[in-house]
Design a protein around this motif. Structure first.
Motif, PDB file in Angstrom:
ATOM      1  N   ASN A   1      -1.437   6.128  -4.453  1.00  0.00           N
ATOM      2  CA  ASN A   1      -2.145   6.354  -2.982  1.00  0.00           C
ATOM      3  C   ASN A   1      -1.197   7.461  -2.546  1.00  0.00           C
ATOM      4  N   PHE A   2      -0.046   7.479  -2.533  1.00  0.00           N
ATOM      5  CA  PHE A   2       0.682   8.772  -1.930  1.00  0.00           C
ATOM      6  C   PHE A   2       0.389  10.013  -2.799  1.00  0.00           C
ATOM      7  N   ASN A   3       0.363  10.017  -3.967  1.00  0.00           N
ATOM      8  CA  ASN A   3       0.278  11.212  -4.989  1.00  0.00           C
ATOM      9  C   ASN A   3      -1.081  12.081  -4.641  1.00  0.00           C
ATOM     10  N   GLN A   4      -2.236  10.855  -4.080  1.00  0.00           N
ATOM     11  CA  GLN A   4      -3.597  11.582  -3.803  1.00  0.00           C
ATOM     12  C   GLN A   4      -3.453  12.467  -2.561  1.00  0.00           C
ATOM     13  N   VAL A   5      -2.774  11.929  -1.580  1.00  0.00           N
ATOM     14  CA  VAL A   5      -2.606  12.534  -0.257  1.00  0.00           C
ATOM     15  C   VAL A   5      -1.563  13.555  -0.438  1.00  0.00           C
ATOM     16  N   GLU A   6      -0.648  13.383  -1.060  1.00  0.00           N
ATOM     17  CA  GLU A   6       0.213  14.608  -0.965  1.00  0.00           C
ATOM     18  C   GLU A   6      -0.350  15.775  -1.754  1.00  0.00           C
ATOM     19  N   ALA A   7      -1.224  15.569  -2.925  1.00  0.00           N
ATOM     20  CA  ALA A   7      -1.730  16.785  -3.590  1.00  0.00           C
ATOM     21  C   ALA A   7      -2.940  17.293  -2.765  1.00  0.00           C
ATOM     22  N   ASN A   8      -3.822  16.456  -2.038  1.00  0.00           N
ATOM     23  CA  ASN A   8      -4.631  16.962  -1.120  1.00  0.00           C
ATOM     24  C   ASN A   8      -4.146  17.629   0.211  1.00  0.00           C
ATOM     25  N   TYR A   9      -3.050  17.306   0.542  1.00  0.00           N
ATOM     26  CA  TYR A   9      -2.540  17.821   1.700  1.00  0.00           C
ATOM     27  C   TYR A   9      -1.893  19.106   1.121  1.00  0.00           C
ATOM     28  N   GLN A  10      -1.220  19.218   0.114  1.00  0.00           N
ATOM     29  CA  GLN A  10      -0.688  20.590  -0.315  1.00  0.00           C
ATOM     30  C   GLN A  10      -1.763  21.724  -0.405  1.00  0.00           C
ATOM     31  N   GLN A  11      -2.937  21.294  -1.126  1.00  0.00           N
ATOM     32  CA  GLN A  11      -3.839  22.072  -1.494  1.00  0.00           C
ATOM     33  C   GLN A  11      -4.492  22.487  -0.111  1.00  0.00           C
ATOM     34  N   ALA A  12      -4.754  21.700   1.060  1.00  0.00           N
ATOM     35  CA  ALA A  12      -5.219  22.070   2.258  1.00  0.00           C
ATOM     36  C   ALA A  12      -4.351  23.138   2.845  1.00  0.00           C
ATOM     37  N   SER A  13      -2.880  22.764   2.925  1.00  0.00           N
ATOM     38  CA  SER A  13      -2.144  23.825   3.341  1.00  0.00           C
ATOM     39  C   SER A  13      -2.252  25.273   2.736  1.00  0.00           C
ATOM     40  N   PHE A  14      -2.467  25.135   1.337  1.00  0.00           N
ATOM     41  CA  PHE A  14      -2.724  26.423   0.624  1.00  0.00           C
ATOM     42  C   PHE A  14      -3.767  27.196   1.099  1.00  0.00           C
ATOM     43  N   TRP A  15      -4.810  26.742   1.323  1.00  0.00           N
ATOM     44  CA  TRP A  15      -6.284  27.312   1.843  1.00  0.00           C
ATOM     45  C   TRP A  15      -6.450  27.522   3.146  1.00  0.00           C
ATOM     46  N   TYR A  16      -5.609  26.765   4.276  1.00  0.00           N
ATOM     47  CA  TYR A  16      -5.923  26.803   5.553  1.00  0.00           C
ATOM     48  C   TYR A  16      -5.988  28.238   6.065  1.00  0.00           C
TER      49      TYR A  16
ATOM     50  N   PHE B   1       0.823  -1.266  -0.044  1.00  0.00           N
ATOM     51  CA  PHE B   1      -0.071  -0.143   0.068  1.00  0.00           C
ATOM     52  C   PHE B   1       0.719   1.256   0.030  1.00  0.00           C
ATOM     53  N   LEU B   2       1.979   1.389   0.947  1.00  0.00           N
ATOM     54  CA  LEU B   2       2.707   2.276   0.960  1.00  0.00           C
ATOM     55  C   LEU B   2       3.496   2.656  -0.469  1.00  0.00           C
ATOM     56  N   GLN B   3       3.850   1.725  -0.986  1.00  0.00           N
ATOM     57  CA  GLN B   3       4.710   1.729  -2.161  1.00  0.00           C
ATOM     58  C   GLN B   3       3.847   1.989  -3.454  1.00  0.00           C
ATOM     59  N   GLU B   4       2.448   2.066  -3.483  1.00  0.00           N
ATOM     60  CA  GLU B   4       1.700   2.485  -4.595  1.00  0.00           C
ATOM     61  C   GLU B   4       1.748   4.059  -4.715  1.00  0.00           C
ATOM     62  N   ASP B   5       2.213   4.485  -6.041  1.00  0.00           N
ATOM     63  CA  ASP B   5       2.459   5.867  -6.185  1.00  0.00           C
ATOM     64  C   ASP B   5       1.143   6.602  -6.053  1.00  0.00           C
TER      65      ASP B   5
END
Length: 414
Positions: free
Chosen positions: A226-241, A220-224
């Motif tokens: 999965n991680f890319n989805q979390v990273e993109a959403n995290y960056q977007q959330a950090s931008f708008w927070y 699960f961790l090595q599936e790109d």
């Protein structure tokens, strides 16, 4: 402009320290300052609480930092370390998934489903058998450390025991605990023990990471995706927070400002001096955090990131020049806010229109008789000569009430 600022500050301090144009005594002033401080502290406390009402990016994506660290590591033990970090003592039988979900309690927003899935994999790993394996590994690592420390002590004495033997000194006269021959034997024996323990540790680590639940977690961790989805959403959330935080802080402050403003205007119309004074102080106290939060947003919010990204692209490595831009930009924004207050919120002409209609002093807003030239409360001269008909007309009003000629604003301040 300088005269406007001086007059504004003069009116501000006069209004903040007097009741019905009478200065406050020292005791009343101290009490008022204590009240101001108490309210200001509670306002900032409320702002801090409401700014955390919406869950932060770290709460919404709690798996991101650990996942990112795992993907950036290049050590051979990184699979074992990420699996070992999933093993912890259950407190009140609370699983990792439940710990992640607790961030949603009494908060707005949702925890990432991908991170909840991440936590579910960790919970599958966190079983007594796997915990026992890690305990055995820790015990063997402690033994390795003991053997290595013993070797260090022996080596520290080995040189001197060897010299004693060369010099022919008897063993009874030696100051060292172990003789040269025995020291060599213990070093060899400890090295064998260390080698054995390290091999056992390696086997236990392999056993842990090859468990079915560990294999599923690592896949699960090595599936790109999965991680890319979390990273993109995290960056977007950090931008708008920061923008979301500012919106909630506005939601907290605006009702307080409106209530204080309505009470202040009502108290002025009814000539309730003490209520007018306190409501004025409340208005200032509520506006102060609002202005500070706006400047904080300009420094760290979406606008800052937008400008920073543009300038970093243009300037390349000369990012220190961004500071110059902000040094110039912030005063310009501050000037705009001052102009807004001067022209819209604290507009002298708008105030004068309302006060003339209500037969009040243009300066202090106290009730006066219709044709009073000077205010009996503050002594302010109410009229100015019309440049066209030379009759007296009200200050700050747009047109002469005798001939209707437009009154230039500079003439009003003459």
């Amino acid at each position: 402009m300088l005269n406007k600022i001086r007059r504004f500050w003069s009116q501000f301090f006069s209004k903040s320290g007097s009741i019905n144009n009478q200065p406050l005594n020292k005791v009343s002033l101290v009490v008022l300052i204590v009240i101001d401080i108490f309210i200001l502290v509670n306002v900032f406390t409320g702002l801090n609480d409401i700014s955390r009402w919406y869950i932060s990016p770290l709460q919404a994506y709690p798996c991101y930092s650990q996942w990112q660290n795992y993907r950036s590591q290049t050590t051979t033990d990184k699979d074992y370390e990420i699996v070992r970090s999933s093993l912890f003592n259950l407190i009140n039988q609370t699983t990792q998934e439940q710990i992640y979900q607790q961030a949603e309690e009494r908060h707005l927003g949702k925890v990432s489903q991908t991170c909840l899935q991440y936590a579910n994999y960790q919970d599958q790993i966190n079983i007594p058998q796997n915990q026992q394996i890690t305990q055995n590994i820790e015990q063997k690592q402690a033994q390795v450390s003991q053997f290595e420390q013993s070797n260090n002590n022996i080596r520290a004495q080995y040189d001197s025991t060897l010299l004693e033997k060369i010099a022919g000194q008897s063993r009874e006269q030696s100051i060292n605990v172990v003789g040269a021959e025995k020291a060599k034997q213990e070093l060899d024996q400890n090295n064998r023990r260390i080698s054995t323990r390290k091999q056992e540790i390696s086997n236990l680590k392999t056993q842990l990471v090859t468990k079915p639940e560990s294999v599923s977690f690592l896949a699960f961790l090595q599936e790109d995706s999965n991680f890319n989805q979390v990273e993109a959403n995290y960056q977007q959330a950090s931008f708008w927070y920061p923008s979301i935080q500012l919106a909630f802080q506005f939601l907290f402050l605006v009702p307080l400002i409106l209530v204080a403003l309505l009470v202040h205007n009502f108290a002025q119309r009814r000539e309730y001096g003490l209520i007018s004074l306190i409501s004025w102080h409340l208005l200032v106290i509520f506006f102060l955090p609002l202005i500070l939060k706006i400047f904080e947003f300009l420094q760290f919010g979406v606008l800052f990131r937008f400008i920073f990204d543009i300038l970093s692209t243009i300037l390349g490595g000369l990012l220190f020049l961004v500071s110059y831009v902000y040094i110039l930009l912030i005063p310009v924004v501050g000037f705009g806010i001052i102009q807004l207050f001067q022209k819209v919120i604290l507009n002298t002409k708008a105030q004068a229109v309302r006060r003339v209609q209500d037969s009040r002093c243009i300066n202090c807003a106290k009730k006066i008789r219709q044709h009073d030239t000077y205010c009996p409360h503050c002594g302010y001269y109410q009229y100015i000569e019309c440049p066209n008909c030379h009759n007296l007309t009200y200050k700050y009003l747009s047109h002469c009430h005798h001939c209707g000629t437009f009154q230039d604003s500079s003439h009003n301040h003459a």
